[in-house]
Scaffold this motif. Structure first.
Motif, PDB file in Angstrom:
ATOM      1  N   ALA A 172      -5.644   4.806 -11.315  1.00 41.59           N
ATOM      2  CA  ALA A 172      -5.371   3.576 -10.560  1.00 41.59           C
ATOM      3  C   ALA A 172      -5.339   2.369 -11.490  1.00 41.59           C
ATOM      4  O   ALA A 172      -4.424   1.537 -11.418  1.00 41.59           O
ATOM      5  N   GLN A 173      -6.317   2.274 -12.367  1.00 47.49           N
ATOM      6  CA  GLN A 173      -6.372   1.141 -13.304  1.00 47.49           C
ATOM      7  C   GLN A 173      -5.144   1.128 -14.210  1.00 47.49           C
ATOM      8  O   GLN A 173      -4.539   0.077 -14.431  1.00 47.49           O
ATOM      9  N   ALA A 174      -4.755   2.281 -14.712  1.00 45.52           N
ATOM     10  CA  ALA A 174      -3.583   2.361 -15.582  1.00 45.52           C
ATOM     11  C   ALA A 174      -2.311   1.950 -14.846  1.00 45.52           C
ATOM     12  O   ALA A 174      -1.404   1.363 -15.442  1.00 45.52           O
ATOM     13  N   GLY A 222      -3.019   3.723  -3.444  1.00 47.34           N
ATOM     14  CA  GLY A 222      -3.225   2.466  -4.144  1.00 47.34           C
ATOM     15  C   GLY A 222      -2.847   1.276  -3.271  1.00 47.34           C
ATOM     16  O   GLY A 222      -2.079   1.391  -2.315  1.00 47.34           O
ATOM     17  N   ILE A 223      -3.425   0.147  -3.645  1.00 48.22           N
ATOM     18  CA  ILE A 223      -3.110  -1.121  -2.987  1.00 48.22           C
ATOM     19  C   ILE A 223      -2.947  -2.175  -4.064  1.00 48.22           C
ATOM     20  O   ILE A 223      -3.659  -2.159  -5.074  1.00 48.22           O
ATOM     21  N   CYS A 258       0.846  -1.187   0.000  1.00 50.85           N
ATOM     22  CA  CYS A 258       0.000   0.000   0.000  1.00 50.85           C
ATOM     23  C   CYS A 258       0.883   1.239   0.000  1.00 50.85           C
ATOM     24  O   CYS A 258       2.014   1.198   0.477  1.00 50.85           O
ATOM     25  N   ASP A 259       0.341   2.340  -0.518  1.00 43.84           N
ATOM     26  CA  ASP A 259       1.037   3.618  -0.433  1.00 43.84           C
ATOM     27  C   ASP A 259       1.124   4.037   1.029  1.00 43.84           C
ATOM     28  O   ASP A 259       0.106   4.154   1.701  1.00 43.84           O
ATOM     29  N   CYS A 260       2.334   4.260   1.507  1.00 47.13           N
ATOM     30  CA  CYS A 260       2.553   4.654   2.904  1.00 47.13           C
ATOM     31  C   CYS A 260       3.178   6.037   3.024  1.00 47.13           C
ATOM     32  O   CYS A 260       3.772   6.368   4.055  1.00 47.13           O
TER      33      CYS A 260
END
Length: 174
Positions: free
Chosen positions: A100-102, A170-171, A64-66
């Motif tokens: 996110a999808q890209a 994002g994850i 995950c983005d931290c």
């Protein structure tokens, strides 16, 4: 991506992934080079990805983005394509779901966002779009979260809204 950046972050924040050895993470990344490219894009846009858990059903590592605040390279986006198309003026550069999808990531669910907040204090000055139930989205809304006053909040806004301080985290599972 230089894998040593991930290793340094992993070792610096051991509390985020107690009981997990870097060698296991490295082996998983070596076996999934496509996911390493996803992590590279997360890093490139300011996300500072790190392991935040292991999926109990699949055994996959959860990254995950931290970054302390919503990733700087993913802000000023409305929620989705429908919201972007619906704006008549002052359109943002894109939408969170499309970016996110890209990238190959998903927006966090509310539960995932709340879990992340147990590992540190994130989004104290920014906010992050999160996955939104279809019935809310159908009515024109979308959800976002942040941390203020020592608490994690879930809010709603029109999906077409965008702000310089709102992005998305994002994850990705590896």
């Amino acid at each position: 991506m230089k894998i040593d950046i991930l290793e340094q972050r992993f070792l610096k924040h051991l509390a985020r992934h107690e009981g997990l050895a870097w060698s296991a993470v490295r082996a998983r990344l070596d076996a999934n080079p496509g996911k390493l490219r996803v992590l590279e894009e997360m890093e490139h846009t300011g996300g500072e990805p790190d392991v935040v858990g292991v999926d109990p059903a699949s055994g996959e590592l959860v990254f995950c983005d931290c970054s302390p605040e919503s990733p700087a390279g993913r802000r000023s986006l409305c929620f989705d394509r429908a919201a972007l198309d619906g704006r008549k003026e002052n359109k943002p550069s894109g939408s969170a779901l499309e970016v996110a999808q890209a990238m190959g990531v998903s927006l966090l669910t509310e539960a995932e966002y709340r879990h992340l907040q147990t590992l540190g204090e994130f989004d104290r000055k920014t906010s992050s779009w999160v996955q939104t139930p279809a019935d809310i989205r159908k009515q024109g809304g979308a959800l976002f979260c942040d941390r203020r006053y020592g608490h994690v909040f879930l809010y709603h806004n029109g999906a077409e809204s965008y702000y310089a301080a709102r992005g998305f985290r994002g994850i990705v599972r590896v």
